[in-house]
Write a protein that holds these residues in place. Structure first.
Motif, PDB file in Angstrom:
ATOM      1  N   LEU A  11     -45.278 -28.773  12.318  1.00 29.84           N
ATOM      2  CA  LEU A  11     -46.371 -29.536  11.709  1.00 29.84           C
ATOM      3  C   LEU A  11     -45.814 -30.739  10.933  1.00 29.84           C
ATOM      4  CD1 LEU A  11     -48.572 -26.611  10.364  1.00 29.84           C
ATOM      5  CD2 LEU A  11     -48.908 -27.956  12.439  1.00 29.84           C
ATOM      6  N   GLU A  12     -44.489 -30.815  10.850  1.00 32.43           N
ATOM      7  CA  GLU A  12     -43.813 -31.858  10.090  1.00 32.43           C
ATOM      8  C   GLU A  12     -44.300 -31.940   8.647  1.00 32.43           C
ATOM      9  OE1 GLU A  12     -43.742 -35.439  12.323  1.00 32.43           O
ATOM     10  OE2 GLU A  12     -42.716 -34.499  14.017  1.00 32.43           O
ATOM     11  N   VAL A  13     -44.324 -30.775   8.020  1.00 28.91           N
ATOM     12  CA  VAL A  13     -44.681 -30.703   6.602  1.00 28.91           C
ATOM     13  C   VAL A  13     -43.536 -30.006   5.881  1.00 28.91           C
ATOM     14  CG1 VAL A  13     -47.156 -30.646   6.962  1.00 28.91           C
ATOM     15  CG2 VAL A  13     -45.858 -28.522   7.043  1.00 28.91           C
ATOM     16  N   ASP A  14     -43.639 -29.913   4.552  1.00 29.04           N
ATOM     17  CA  ASP A  14     -42.554 -29.239   3.860  1.00 29.04           C
ATOM     18  C   ASP A  14     -42.670 -27.740   4.080  1.00 29.04           C
ATOM     19  OD1 ASP A  14     -43.548 -28.499   0.565  1.00 29.04           O
ATOM     20  OD2 ASP A  14     -44.849 -29.196   2.191  1.00 29.04           O
ATOM     21  N   TYR A  15     -41.584 -27.044   3.748  1.00 25.04           N
ATOM     22  CA  TYR A  15     -41.483 -25.622   4.050  1.00 25.04           C
ATOM     23  C   TYR A  15     -42.629 -24.816   3.436  1.00 25.04           C
ATOM     24  CZ  TYR A  15     -39.784 -20.844   3.619  1.00 25.04           C
ATOM     25  OH  TYR A  15     -39.685 -19.490   3.627  1.00 25.04           O
ATOM     26  N   GLY A  16     -42.987 -25.124   2.176  1.00 27.99           N
ATOM     27  CA  GLY A  16     -44.044 -24.377   1.483  1.00 27.99           C
ATOM     28  C   GLY A  16     -45.358 -24.436   2.238  1.00 27.99           C
ATOM     29  N   THR A  17     -45.750 -25.633   2.650  1.00 25.02           N
ATOM     30  CA  THR A  17     -47.004 -25.773   3.381  1.00 25.02           C
ATOM     31  C   THR A  17     -46.930 -25.032   4.713  1.00 25.02           C
ATOM     32  OG1 THR A  17     -47.014 -27.971   2.443  1.00 25.02           O
ATOM     33  CG2 THR A  17     -48.738 -27.457   4.052  1.00 25.02           C
ATOM     34  N   THR A  26     -38.996 -31.301   6.046  1.00 25.89           N
ATOM     35  CA  THR A  26     -39.278 -29.912   5.668  1.00 25.89           C
ATOM     36  C   THR A  26     -38.529 -29.510   4.414  1.00 25.89           C
ATOM     37  OG1 THR A  26     -37.409 -29.037   6.906  1.00 25.89           O
ATOM     38  CG2 THR A  26     -39.464 -29.336   8.117  1.00 25.89           C
ATOM     39  N   GLY A  27     -37.568 -30.344   4.013  1.00 20.80           N
ATOM     40  CA  GLY A  27     -36.798 -29.988   2.821  1.00 20.80           C
ATOM     41  C   GLY A  27     -35.707 -28.975   3.118  1.00 20.80           C
ATOM     42  N   ASN A  49     -18.966 -32.861  -0.074  1.00 19.77           N
ATOM     43  CA  ASN A  49     -20.001 -32.633   0.935  1.00 19.77           C
ATOM     44  C   ASN A  49     -21.285 -33.365   0.590  1.00 19.77           C
ATOM     45  OD1 ASN A  49     -21.419 -31.647   3.075  1.00 19.77           O
ATOM     46  ND2 ASN A  49     -21.886 -29.702   2.041  1.00 19.77           N
ATOM     47  N   GLU A  50     -21.821 -34.119   1.572  1.00 20.99           N
ATOM     48  CA  GLU A  50     -23.068 -34.833   1.328  1.00 20.99           C
ATOM     49  C   GLU A  50     -24.268 -34.184   2.015  1.00 20.99           C
ATOM     50  OE1 GLU A  50     -21.085 -39.159   0.504  1.00 20.99           O
ATOM     51  OE2 GLU A  50     -22.219 -38.844   2.345  1.00 20.99           O
ATOM     52  N   MET A  51     -24.002 -33.180   2.861  1.00 26.92           N
ATOM     53  CA  MET A  51     -25.101 -32.406   3.439  1.00 26.92           C
ATOM     54  C   MET A  51     -25.449 -31.324   2.425  1.00 26.92           C
ATOM     55  SD  MET A  51     -25.693 -33.446   6.625  1.00 26.92           S
ATOM     56  CE  MET A  51     -26.143 -32.097   7.686  1.00 26.92           C
ATOM     57  N   VAL A  52     -26.193 -31.694   1.379  1.00 29.05           N
ATOM     58  CA  VAL A  52     -26.358 -30.748   0.266  1.00 29.05           C
ATOM     59  C   VAL A  52     -27.129 -29.501   0.690  1.00 29.05           C
ATOM     60  CG1 VAL A  52     -25.986 -31.881  -1.915  1.00 29.05           C
ATOM     61  CG2 VAL A  52     -27.953 -32.497  -0.554  1.00 29.05           C
ATOM     62  N   THR A  53     -28.114 -29.699   1.531  1.00 28.59           N
ATOM     63  CA  THR A  53     -28.832 -28.534   2.033  1.00 28.59           C
ATOM     64  C   THR A  53     -28.774 -28.541   3.535  1.00 28.59           C
ATOM     65  OG1 THR A  53     -30.392 -28.889   0.260  1.00 28.59           O
ATOM     66  CG2 THR A  53     -31.001 -27.252   1.913  1.00 28.59           C
ATOM     67  N   ILE A  54     -28.332 -27.444   4.082  1.00 33.61           N
ATOM     68  CA  ILE A  54     -28.511 -27.283   5.517  1.00 33.61           C
ATOM     69  C   ILE A  54     -28.803 -25.806   5.752  1.00 33.61           C
ATOM     70  CG2 ILE A  54     -26.000 -27.290   5.842  1.00 33.61           C
ATOM     71  CD1 ILE A  54     -26.716 -28.421   8.714  1.00 33.61           C
ATOM     72  N   ASP A  55     -30.063 -25.540   5.999  1.00 34.51           N
ATOM     73  CA  ASP A  55     -30.537 -24.164   6.088  1.00 34.51           C
ATOM     74  C   ASP A  55     -30.135 -23.580   7.435  1.00 34.51           C
ATOM     75  OD1 ASP A  55     -33.256 -22.610   4.613  1.00 34.51           O
ATOM     76  OD2 ASP A  55     -32.375 -21.867   6.492  1.00 34.51           O
ATOM     77  N   ASN A  56     -29.449 -22.430   7.386  1.00 36.52           N
ATOM     78  CA  ASN A  56     -29.009 -21.787   8.633  1.00 36.52           C
ATOM     79  C   ASN A  56     -30.150 -21.633   9.626  1.00 36.52           C
ATOM     80  OD1 ASN A  56     -26.558 -21.504   7.524  1.00 36.52           O
ATOM     81  ND2 ASN A  56     -26.632 -19.277   7.295  1.00 36.52           N
ATOM     82  N   ASP A  57     -31.344 -21.330   9.055  1.00 40.78           N
ATOM     83  CA  ASP A  57     -32.449 -20.935   9.921  1.00 40.78           C
ATOM     84  C   ASP A  57     -32.990 -22.073  10.770  1.00 40.78           C
ATOM     85  OD1 ASP A  57     -32.149 -18.472   8.939  1.00 40.78           O
ATOM     86  OD2 ASP A  57     -33.891 -18.497   7.619  1.00 40.78           O
ATOM     87  N   ILE A  58     -32.530 -23.297  10.501  1.00 40.51           N
ATOM     88  CA  ILE A  58     -33.062 -24.377  11.328  1.00 40.51           C
ATOM     89  C   ILE A  58     -32.246 -24.568  12.599  1.00 40.51           C
ATOM     90  CG2 ILE A  58     -33.900 -25.560   9.264  1.00 40.51           C
ATOM     91  CD1 ILE A  58     -31.777 -27.691   9.757  1.00 40.51           C
TER      92      ILE A  58
END
Lengths: 221, 626, 576
Positions: free
Chosen positions: C147-153, C334-335, C357-366
């Motif tokens: 849906l190209e929204v943030d994770y919460g939505t 999605t954040g 490191n500049e990839m501050v967040t990279i969620d495994n699940d993506i």
């Protein structure tokens, strides 16, 4: 008419008593339609079938007004006894223990009279209950109750005799009369429940005999 | 002087003083779960009135509120005088509510009625305050259906119990009394029989005929004690039995007098003359004639008029469940007669055995067009060489049934199938196999098989088998889960948004199968509950009653299911009767569009109740899965 | 066609398929009374079981875990495959013989105690809710992306859809719906893997591709990967060990034995009428599960390689942020993927060192969802993956939620608190319970205790510590008494919960963790996700100890226990 005269005769004797307050309400008219009348359907339990020996154990009553039993007016009064319940306790399911919480006869009578003011008293097999009530009334106030009375048993008997149906023994008990009108078993035996059963019987008797039309107090007697 | 307010030292304690009324209300549905405090207020507000047959209650009468029938019956009719509903004892209606749509609904008393009125003010207050109470009245569903199903017109005479017609004024004598004393007493009382009692126990019976044949004809001295001539240990009948049962028992055995007992205590006597009144156009004659036929052809000819007879009963107002019972009794009679005929031909049975009925015959819920579901249980001492006798009997009986209009079972649930004609030990093994490996085929057999009833022979064998099966089934919840899957497999014909789902093509286009999608799922549901709780009854209604009284189901749920069954069966019966009238073969397909609105809604309600019961089943037996 | 439209289309079509099957089987004429013979074929049942089994954790999260943990992520593969085998061979046959459909029923009956049953029900609810949190995470990720929204939505939308999906009843259990779901998810998983494998190694079989050389070179894929990750200061991919040998062992054991305690899978073994069919459908299920599980390492390795090469196209030359590909931008919305230009050079430095490191967040699940985009596969493949992820999450979440709802409304409410409740109220309660479970799990899913697979591992750990030992002792020891079993279950789940909470926060709220979630604080170096195995040991020990000092079970129970361990055929044989 006759009642009014008799009341006049005893009026002085009962001055300032609950009976006088009761009498103050106008007597219901004989030509009055039953729906406009108020009835106090009453039943008493006593320790003996002989009014000279026994005493009242409890009173139950309920008002019939506007053509319907008003269940909220139902009252059940246990009466404090002087001699204990004796052998008829099994019939009446009243035990000395319960009677300990009962009111004295005077209070019960006053309550009854207050409820009966302006109403027609209805009893099943009136002579017995009335004998007790009148005796108590005379003891307390020096006069009989002198209330207009309808007896559902007498009414039923008259009805059956008019139709020429033979009367077998037991056919006029409260239960048998009710069954005759298709009324359900009324179950336990206490003064209020019997009064309620009598009230329903009265409604049924009136409904059958009036066939929806006008029906007066005179027709009831 | 001011009147004193009506506060008494002894105020009304409604729950105690008006206990019978309170008890009655507690037995009626919306009031059943009312908290004590609120029930008290209801009691204090109630008004009781009596209405004779024929009187009418209108919506614009001065007194309005909820009316509860204490006794009698009432019809609700609308402006066009269409019958909307028939209410009986314990049911309630609110004319104001019914007229919300301006339908001018009125209530007509059809049996003298004692009505409790809860005046509008109190009624509305209660609805506001008590949510379950309010919900009961706002949920149209259960109410509408209950109204339709609960009322029964004056029960068919044949199905009345014996209390109404037995004589209770009994002449009793003691065994030591002399012939003469007894004869004199009988003459004086103008009765044709006397009961011989010792203490409370019934020792024997003596009738006019006994005095004639055993005393006078034998020239016994009048001083002989009565014990010498009485018929000792006479057969008795329970007061709960129906007139139909009594007639059957008397005509079969050729008795004219039957002492009636209640809880083993003698309470009355029923004689053949008592039954004469109830003898017109009734199935008793049919059963009696069946038992006198000498061949299957004769029985077939007798049964030819059965559909017409059902039509008559239906028109006379007999309800579907009563028709079901009677039709089953007729099937039983046919079966028994065919067995007797076969036994007469084959000689006596070489071992004890029992003929059992399964399925709808077992449940006593047969309607027209039922096929046969039956089997045989042999005692364990039946030897292999006895097998031909039983096989021959099975074939004769099943062929006879087929000839008489009970077609062979497609699934071969018949005594002619070897696996449905086994010794008890093998039956037990079969039950064990079924419960351990509930394949869909096994589950289907089982669901017919679990409704079993002994029709002929040693009923002990049947009871032993039932016991085994209940024991095995009730503790194996994997098996129960498989049964539940089967019960959930047949959904009521309701789609999403409660629309009727009908067959789209084929012979029964636009029709819903009332048996397969109504009666069968419902029976499955009730059977499953019964098995899970070791209920021995097999009749659906009796199962429901037992389940409710043992508190495995609530009264409301049990009644809803019973009402749904009645409603569907009634439609089924009606449909079959119309088919008989048209000269068509009775079947179970009904086009809901052809029904009047009210009946269609009731049917929908019944199916909704089944749907809901299925959901509950899923929760209970399948852990909410699938 | 534009990717977004296509995704909507494919996801919509897959939903239409499930709902269509449900409506068709509800409305269609029911099967004839005497005809049905065979029931569901074992292969079909195997597929349905596999769909039940493979959750969002397997589909979305596992490959991601492996991609970032390297070989350490294999605990999931070993644990879950092994768990399925243990369940199929060690527990299911006996439980079936005992004749109890659900685990609490078995425990209540075997330990002749309502208390034991209630404790089991509560343990199951705890495990299942935790499991659902993991699914919620997966659903949230999937929805937020497409849906190209943030994770919460995305999570909120997912919660609503799960609720309707589960409540609109019937949709779950129809075997054919599950078969469809299995087909969708397995296609969604393998097709992109085949594409990527072809791209990278010219080998169409990803399992083999992982061990092959890269196209146009002699370097093995894994060697290349090792080289790149080590360049950036990460552990070597192929030898990365999860913390310690003991931890690896505990983690695997916990996943393995935890499988037994999860209600929705074990029941699958009982819905097949014949023991033989149950066995063969378990075999088929294992095969179908293996398709996904063996593909996962390949997907992981290739995805990691692709990711690395996208960010660092040539050695030492990082991607310019402004030139980042479209997928990068989409996931940023999605954040779940964040970039922070620490050194201000406008390039994306990706390094193991957090300071650089500049990839501050990279969620495994993506990873699994982003994989086809990173590999620049055709749009329809990307859309298919989204549909597959949702199928995996929905099939498992719906089953679990139904089981939770039934446990609360039937076992707890009707069984304990209000036995006289009407069926209507019971159904209403079950819907409420389901809604509550979704809301609870969704709330915790906003702040999940880990990646989807990690959270699911926690659920397995809780089940391992409470249910598994009770089942084992119930079957294999006639001596364990009700007091023992209850004490064991309470102690096992209690110890595990305490350990998890003290390291990950009470109810997973991180600020309430009184001991940090760091290895120095761990007991014997075992991470919370793996602690279920220790909890199970505690459970066994407490139960056996308490049983020693309490009255033994009644004779009837002891006989039953002895009886169920005789193979099913033997008793029948003795009868004759």
């Amino acid at each position: 008419m006759w009642l009014a005269l008799r009341r006049l005769r005893w009026a002085r004797r009962v001055a300032a008593s609950p009976l006088q307050a009761c009498w103050r309400e106008p007597l219901p008219g004989r030509r009055c339609d039953w729906r406009a009348l108020s009835f106090l359907v009453c039943d008493a339990e006593m320790s003996s079938l002989d009014p000279r020996q026994g005493e009242l154990l409890s009173l139950g009553w309920v008002t019939v007004a506007e053509g319907a039993v008003q269940l909220g007016t139902a009252r059940h009064q246990l009466i404090a006894s002087e001699h204990g319940v004796g052998q008829s306790a099994t019939i009446h399911q009243i035990h000395d223990r319960e009677l300990a919480a009962a009111s004295p006869p005077a209070a019960a009578m006053a309550a009854l009279l207050q409820a009966a003011a302006g109403k027609v008293l209805v009893l099943h097999h009136a002579p017995l209950d009335l004998a007790y009530l009148n005796r108590l009334s005379r003891q307390l106030y020096g006069a009989s109750l002198l209330l207009p009375v309808v007896d559902t048993l007498a009414l039923e008997r008259a009805q059956r005799e008019r139709r020429g149906s033979p009367l077998t023994p037991g056919a006029l008990t409260l239960q048998a009369c009710r069954a005759h009108y298709g009324l359900p078993d009324h179950g336990a035996h206490n003064a209020l429940q019997d009064a309620l059963a009598t009230a329903e019987l009265l409604l049924a008797q009136i409904a059958r005999r009036s066939a929806g039309g006008r029906f007066t107090l005179g027709d009831l007697r | 002087m001011n009147r004193r307010p009506e506060d008494q030292p002894d105020a009304l304690r409604p729950l105690v003083d008006l206990a019978p009324v309170a008890d009655f209300l507690r037995r009626t549905l919306p009031f059943q779960d009312l908290p004590a405090a609120e029930l008290e207020q209801v009691l204090a507000a109630l008004r009781i009135s009596y209405h004779v047959h024929g009187s009418t209650l209108l919506a614009d009468a001065p007194e309005q509120g909820l009316r509860i029938l204490r006794s009698g019956a009432v019809d609700l009719r609308d402006r066009d005088n269409t019958l909307l509903d028939r209410l009986g004892e314990g049911e309630s209606f609110h004319l104001g509510g019914l007229n919300a749509g301006g339908d001018e609904v009125r209530a007509i008393v059809i049996e003298d009625a004692l009505l409790y009125l809860l005046p509008d003010a109190a009624y509305q207050r209660l609805r506001q305050r008590n949510r379950p109470f309010d919900r009961y009245f706002s949920s149209q569903r259960s109410r509408r259906l209950r109204r339709a199903a609960r009322y029964q017109p004056a029960p068919n005479t044949l199905l009345q119990d014996l209390r109404g017609c037995m004589s209770t004024d009994l002449l009793t004598v003691t065994p030591g009394d002399s012939l003469q004393t007894v004869a004199r007493a009988m003459t004086a009382r103008r009765v044709s029989s006397a009961l011989v009692l010792e203490g409370d126990r019934l020792q024997g019976i003596v009738t006019d005929r006994d005095l004639r044949t055993r005393c006078v004809a034998e020239a016994l001295p009048v001083s002989t004690s009565i014990a010498a001539v009485m018929t000792p240990a006479p057969e008795t009948i329970d007061a709960d039995s129906t007139l139909f049962d009594a007639t059957l028992q008397m005509t079969r055995r050729g008795y004219h007098h039957l002492p009636v007992t209640e809880d083993g205590r003698l309470t009355g006597m029923i004689t053949s003359s008592d039954l004469i009144l109830a003898r017109q156009d009734d199935p008793v004659y049919l059963v009696q004639h069946i038992s006198r036929q000498d061949g299957a052809e004769g029985i077939r000819d007798l049964l030819a008029g059965l559909p017409q007879l059902v039509l008559q009963w239906h028109q006379a107002g007999m309800r579907a469940q009563q028709v079901g019972r009677i039709l089953t009794a007729i099937t039983d009679a046919v079966t028994v007669r065919l067995i007797q005929l076969a036994e007469a031909e084959l000689g006596p049975a070489p071992a004890a055995w029992c003929w059992t009925a399964f399925g709808s015959q077992g449940r006593a819920e047969q309607l027209l067009g039922a096929d046969q579901d039956n089997g045989m249980i042999l005692a364990d001492d039946a030897r292999p060489e006895h097998a031909p006798w039983f096989a021959a009997l099975a074939h004769k009986v099943c062929d006879g049934l087929d000839l008489c209009g009970y077609p062979y079972c497609q699934g071969e649930v018949m005594a002619t199938t070897d696996s449905w004609r086994q010794p008890l030990a093998q039956w037990r093994e079969t039950v064990r196999r079924w419960t351990d490996t509930p394949t869909p085929a096994a589950v289907m057999r089982v669901s017919i098989f679990f409704d079993l009833r002994a029709v002929y022979g040693d009923a002990g064998l049947c009871a032993a088998l039932q016991d085994e099966m209940l024991h095995r089934a009730s503790r194996n919840s994997i098996f129960l889960a498989a049964l539940a899957a089967n019960a959930l497999d047949r959904r009521p014909p309701l789609g999403i948004f409660r629309r009727f789902v009908i067959e789209r093509d084929g012979e029964h286009r636009d029709a819903a199968d009332l048996k397969k999608r109504g009666v069968m799922p419902l029976t499955d549901i009730v059977r499953l509950h019964a098995l899970a709780h070791c209920v021995t009854a097999v009749n659906t209604e009796e199962r429901l009653q037992t389940l409710a009284s043992e508190r495995h189901l609530t009264i409301g749920d049990s009644r809803n299911l019973a009402d749904a069954l009645h409603c569907i069966q009634q439609q089924r019966l009606q449909q079959q009767c119309q088919q008989v009238l048209r000269g068509a073969e009775p079947d179970n397909f009904l086009n809901p569009r052809g029904l009047p609105t009210m009946a269609r809604e009731q049917l929908r309600d019944a199916f909704t109740i089944i749907d809901q019961a299925q959901a509950a089943l899923r929760l209970t037996y399948r852990a909410g899965l699938d | 066609m534009e990717l977004k439209t296509l995704t909507y289309l494919v996801v919509g079509a897959s939903f239409a398929l499930y709902i269509g099957i449900a409506i068709w089987s509800r409305a269609g004429s029911t099967r004839d009374f005497y005809v049905a013979g065979g029931g569901v074929h074992p292969i079909a049942n195997g597929m349905a079981t596999a769909a039940d089994w493979m959750s969002a954790a397997s589909f979305i999260s596992m490959a991601g875990m492996i991609a970032f943990m390297g070989y350490g992520g294999s605990v999931f593969l070993m644990g879950w495959t092994g768990g399925f085998v243990i369940l199929a061979l060690l527990l299911a046959p006996y439980l079936r013989k005992y004749g109890k459909f659900t685990v609490p029923e078995f425990i209540g009956d075997r330990f002749y105690s309502r208390t034991a049953r209630v404790v089991a029900v509560i343990c199951l609810i705890i495990c299942s809710v935790t499991y659902v949190i993991g699914q919620m995470k997966g659903i949230g990720v999937a929805f937020s992306r497409f849906l190209e929204v943030d994770y919460g939505t995305g999570l909120l939308v997912g919660m609503c859809i799960v609720f309707f999906y589960a409540v609109l009843g019937g949709m779950k259990g129809i075997t054919y719906t599950q078969i469809a779901q299995f087909c969708v998810l397995i296609m969604a998983y393998t097709i992109p893997a085949i594409f990527i494998s072809l791209q990278l190694t010219a080998n169409p079989i990803p399992q083999l591709g992982l061990g092959s050389t890269l196209t146009g070179s002699d370097t093995y894929l894994l060697d290349k990967l090792d080289l790149i990750v080590q360049d950036l200061g990460f552990h070597e991919y192929t030898t990365d060990f999860r913390l310690s040998g003991l931890n690896m062992f505990a983690y695997t054991a916990s996943l393995m034995i935890g499988t037994a305690g999860l209600p929705h899978v074990i029941i699958r073994f009982f819905t097949v009428p014949k023991v033989r069919d149950a066995r063969s459908s378990a075999g088929w299920a294992l095969l179908f599960i293996a398709i996904l599980y063996t593909t996962a390492p390949a997907v992981a390795g290739m995805a990691r390689l692709n990711l690395m090469q996208t960010i660092e196209p040539t050695a030492g030359e990082y991607l310019v942020y402004e030139e980042r590909p479209q997928w990068f931008r989409n996931w940023e919305k999605t954040g779940l993927l964040e970039f922070e230009d620490k050194n201000g050079d406008g390039r994306i430095q990706y390094n193991a060192d957090p300071a650089v490191n500049e990839m501050v967040t990279i969620d495994n699940d993506i990873m699994v969802l982003a994989n086809p985009e990173i590999a620049q596969l055709p749009n329809w493949v990307i859309a298919l993956v989204a549909a597959g992820g949702l199928a995996a999450a929905l099939s498992t979440a719906a089953g679990l939620l139904l089981a939770i709802a039934s446990a609360i409304s039937h076992d707890l409410l009707k069984g304990m608190i209000r036995p006289n409740i009407s069926e209507r109220s019971e159904l209403r309660a079950s819907r409420l319970a389901m809604a509550a479970a979704i809301i609870g799990a969704g709330y915790l899913g906003f702040n999940p205790p880990g990646f989807a697979a990690g959270t699911v591992a926690l659920a397995f750990g809780l089940a391992a510590s409470s249910i598994f030992p009770a089942l084992m002792m119930g079957i294999f020891s006639s001596r364990v008494s009700k007091e023992g079993a209850v004490a064991g279950m309470v102690a096992g789940i209690g110890v595990t919960l305490c350990y998890v909470f003290q390291h990950m926060g009470i109810m997973f709220i991180p600020s309430t963790a009184f001991l940090g979630d760091m290895s120095p604080n761990w007991f014997l170096g075992i991470e919370p996700n793996a602690f279920g195995a220790v909890g199970a040991l505690v459970n066994f020990a407490v139960a056996l100890l308490v049983s020693r000092f309490t009255a033994p079970p009644p004779a009837s129970v002891r006989e039953l226990v002895e009886h169920i361990r005789v193979p099913a055929g033997a008793s029948a044989a003795q009868d004759h």
